[in-house]
Design a protein around this motif. Structure first.
Motif, PDB file in Angstrom:
ATOM      1  N   TYR A   1      19.533  10.108 -45.075  1.00 50.79           N
ATOM      2  CA  TYR A   1      20.396   9.613 -46.150  1.00 50.79           C
ATOM      3  C   TYR A   1      21.128   8.336 -45.711  1.00 50.79           C
TER       4      TYR A   1
ATOM      5  N   ARG B   1      21.079  14.105 -41.059  1.00 46.57           N
ATOM      6  CA  ARG B   1      21.631  13.704 -42.356  1.00 46.57           C
ATOM      7  C   ARG B   1      21.626  12.165 -42.460  1.00 46.57           C
TER       8      ARG B   1
ATOM      9  N   GLN C   1      22.630  18.241 -58.326  1.00 44.91           N
ATOM     10  CA  GLN C   1      23.678  18.517 -57.326  1.00 44.91           C
ATOM     11  C   GLN C   1      24.966  17.741 -57.613  1.00 44.91           C
ATOM     12  N   HIS C   2      24.852  16.715 -58.475  1.00 43.13           N
ATOM     13  CA  HIS C   2      26.043  15.925 -58.803  1.00 43.13           C
ATOM     14  C   HIS C   2      26.582  16.216 -60.202  1.00 43.13           C
TER      15      HIS C   2
ATOM     16  N   GLU D   1      28.350  24.912 -46.384  1.00 37.98           N
ATOM     17  CA  GLU D   1      28.048  24.630 -44.966  1.00 37.98           C
ATOM     18  C   GLU D   1      27.083  25.699 -44.430  1.00 37.98           C
ATOM     19  N   SER D   2      25.846  25.266 -44.241  1.00 38.58           N
ATOM     20  CA  SER D   2      24.770  26.208 -43.925  1.00 38.58           C
ATOM     21  C   SER D   2      25.028  27.041 -42.657  1.00 38.58           C
TER      22      SER D   2
ATOM     23  N   TRP E   1      12.299  19.762 -39.982  1.00 37.00           N
ATOM     24  CA  TRP E   1      12.654  18.465 -40.579  1.00 37.00           C
ATOM     25  C   TRP E   1      12.127  17.288 -39.773  1.00 37.00           C
TER      26      TRP E   1
ATOM     27  N   PHE F   1      16.983  18.297 -57.348  1.00 35.15           N
ATOM     28  CA  PHE F   1      17.450  17.000 -56.847  1.00 35.15           C
ATOM     29  C   PHE F   1      16.891  15.860 -57.698  1.00 35.15           C
TER      30      PHE F   1
ATOM     31  N   THR G   1      15.321  22.507 -47.745  1.00 35.65           N
ATOM     32  CA  THR G   1      16.514  21.757 -47.307  1.00 35.65           C
ATOM     33  C   THR G   1      17.425  22.662 -46.459  1.00 35.65           C
ATOM     34  N   ALA G   2      18.673  22.238 -46.293  1.00 36.43           N
ATOM     35  CA  ALA G   2      19.627  22.996 -45.467  1.00 36.43           C
ATOM     36  C   ALA G   2      19.891  24.402 -46.007  1.00 36.43           C
TER      37      ALA G   2
ATOM     38  N   GLY H   1      28.563  18.087 -53.493  1.00 35.71           N
ATOM     39  CA  GLY H   1      27.318  17.813 -54.222  1.00 35.71           C
ATOM     40  C   GLY H   1      26.100  18.007 -53.345  1.00 35.71           C
ATOM     41  N   ARG H   2      26.137  19.038 -52.505  1.00 36.74           N
ATOM     42  CA  ARG H   2      25.016  19.318 -51.600  1.00 36.74           C
ATOM     43  C   ARG H   2      24.637  20.785 -51.678  1.00 36.74           C
ATOM     44  N   VAL H   3      23.455  21.087 -51.182  1.00 30.47           N
ATOM     45  CA  VAL H   3      23.087  22.496 -51.005  1.00 30.47           C
ATOM     46  C   VAL H   3      23.081  22.773 -49.502  1.00 30.47           C
ATOM     47  N   PRO H   4      23.305  24.004 -49.103  1.00 30.69           N
ATOM     48  CA  PRO H   4      23.448  25.191 -49.928  1.00 30.69           C
ATOM     49  C   PRO H   4      24.880  25.422 -50.402  1.00 30.69           C
TER      50      PRO H   4
HETATM   51  N1  LIG Z   1      26.345  20.074 -43.485  1.00 33.31           N
HETATM   52  C1  LIG Z   1      25.733  20.529 -44.712  1.00 33.31           C
HETATM   53  C2  LIG Z   1      24.670  19.531 -45.119  1.00 33.31           C
HETATM   54  C3  LIG Z   1      24.083  19.852 -46.450  1.00 33.31           C
HETATM   55  C4  LIG Z   1      23.122  18.768 -46.895  1.00 33.31           C
HETATM   56  O1  LIG Z   1      23.154  17.633 -46.418  1.00 33.31           O
HETATM   57  N2  LIG Z   1      22.244  19.135 -47.846  1.00 33.31           N
HETATM   58  C5  LIG Z   1      21.299  18.186 -48.358  1.00 33.31           C
HETATM   59  C6  LIG Z   1      19.878  18.768 -48.333  1.00 33.31           C
HETATM   60  S1  LIG Z   1      19.345  19.060 -46.691  1.00 33.31           S
HETATM   61  C7  LIG Z   1      21.636  17.873 -49.821  1.00 33.31           C
HETATM   62  O2  LIG Z   1      22.200  18.684 -50.514  1.00 33.31           O
HETATM   63  N3  LIG Z   1      21.251  16.684 -50.277  1.00 33.31           N
HETATM   64  C8  LIG Z   1      21.452  16.244 -51.616  1.00 33.31           C
HETATM   65  C9  LIG Z   1      22.372  15.067 -51.681  1.00 33.31           C
HETATM   66  O3  LIG Z   1      23.037  14.726 -50.685  1.00 33.31           O
HETATM   67  O4  LIG Z   1      22.439  14.459 -52.758  1.00 33.31           O
HETATM   68  C10 LIG Z   1      25.127  21.921 -44.495  1.00 33.31           C
HETATM   69  O5  LIG Z   1      24.628  22.188 -43.410  1.00 33.31           O
HETATM   70  O6  LIG Z   1      25.199  22.728 -45.421  1.00 33.31           O
END
Ligand SMILES: N[C@@H](CCC(=O)N[C@@H](CS)C(=O)NCC(=O)O)C(=O)O
Length: 209
Positions: A113, A109, A38-39, A64-65, A170, A33, A10-11, A50-53
């Motif tokens: 999503y 994204r 993440q939540h 923010e990657s 991706w 996941f 992932t990111a 609630g996202r990675v990284p």
């Molecule tokens: N803009 C953020 C985007 C992060 C993002 O969208 N991560 C996704 C994986 S690629 C994630 O955590 N998805 C889990 C979710 O949204 O529940 C970044 O670049 O760090």
């Protein structure tokens, strides 16, 4: 000391690759996941989105990657992930990092999503608009690489090549994968041949390009 909260492929990948390129010690924490980790409240304290990284730097969580890539490059100048401040290539370093974070990453994204827009699935017109946005952004990068490559910043590899290659990856199952553009494919081949890329595959358990 760094702790990277990640999910394979992932990111978080670009941050993990940067840490491997730097060669500094770090701890990896997998965010599952499938279990919606993440939540969970404890993770949301680190990353309210609630996202990675998430990268915890000396006890402080950051997200923010692309920002993390730029921060790691700044903290470890010896790894030469970025051209030095004030150098001729520095403006292009900012420009392309922001381009990838702004023109490409959000479109991906939305592609992956649909729930972000309140939909279980995108309507065909929206899907094709997102596809068009992603492909036209790749066409710009391909033209740039053909004229001024082989790396995003020219003759020398930099951290932004890691970001570009993660984003290209991706698209591998999308209607037009980024590697169908010649200069993009050549960049991906160079980055995938790096020890950091191979090591990341072992550590994250990735198999598919
Ligand atoms: N803009 C953020 C985007 C992060 C993002 O969208 N991560 C996704 C994986 S690629 C994630 O955590 N998805 C889990 C979710 O949204 O529940 C970044 O670049 O760090």
């Amino acid at each position: 000391m760094y702790t990277l909260y990640y999910s394979p492929g992932t990111a978080s990948m670009v941050v993990h690759l940067a840490l491997l390129e730097i060669g500094c010690p770090y701890e990896l924490v997998k965010v599952d996941f499938a279990a919606d980790e993440q939540h969970r409240p404890e993770y949301l304290k680190l990353n309210p989105l609630g996202r990675v990284p998430t990268l915890v730097i000396d006890g402080k969580p950051c997200f923010e990657s692309t920002a993390l890539l730029m921060l790691l490059a700044e903290r470890h100048p010896e790894a030469a992930l970025a051209p030095p401040p004030g150098s001729e290539a520095r403006p292009a370093w900012y420009q392309w990092n922001v381009y990838f974070a702004n023109a490409l990453a959000p479109a991906y994204r939305y592609w992956f999503y649909p729930a972000d827009l309140g939909q279980p699935e995108h309507a065909p017109e929206l899907k094709s608009a997102l596809r068009e946005r992603i492909e036209s952004a790749w066409a710009v990068v391909d033209r740039h690489l053909a004229e001024r490559g082989p790396y995003v910043l020219g003759e020398r590899f930099s951290g932004v090549d890691l970001l570009a290659t993660m984003l290209m990856r991706w698209s591998r199952n999308m209607p037009r994968p980024a590697t169908e553009w010649t200069a993009l494919r050549r960049l991906a081949e160079r980055v995938r041949a790096r020890p950091s890329w191979r090591r990341l595959y072992e550590l994250e358990g990735l198999t598919e390009w």
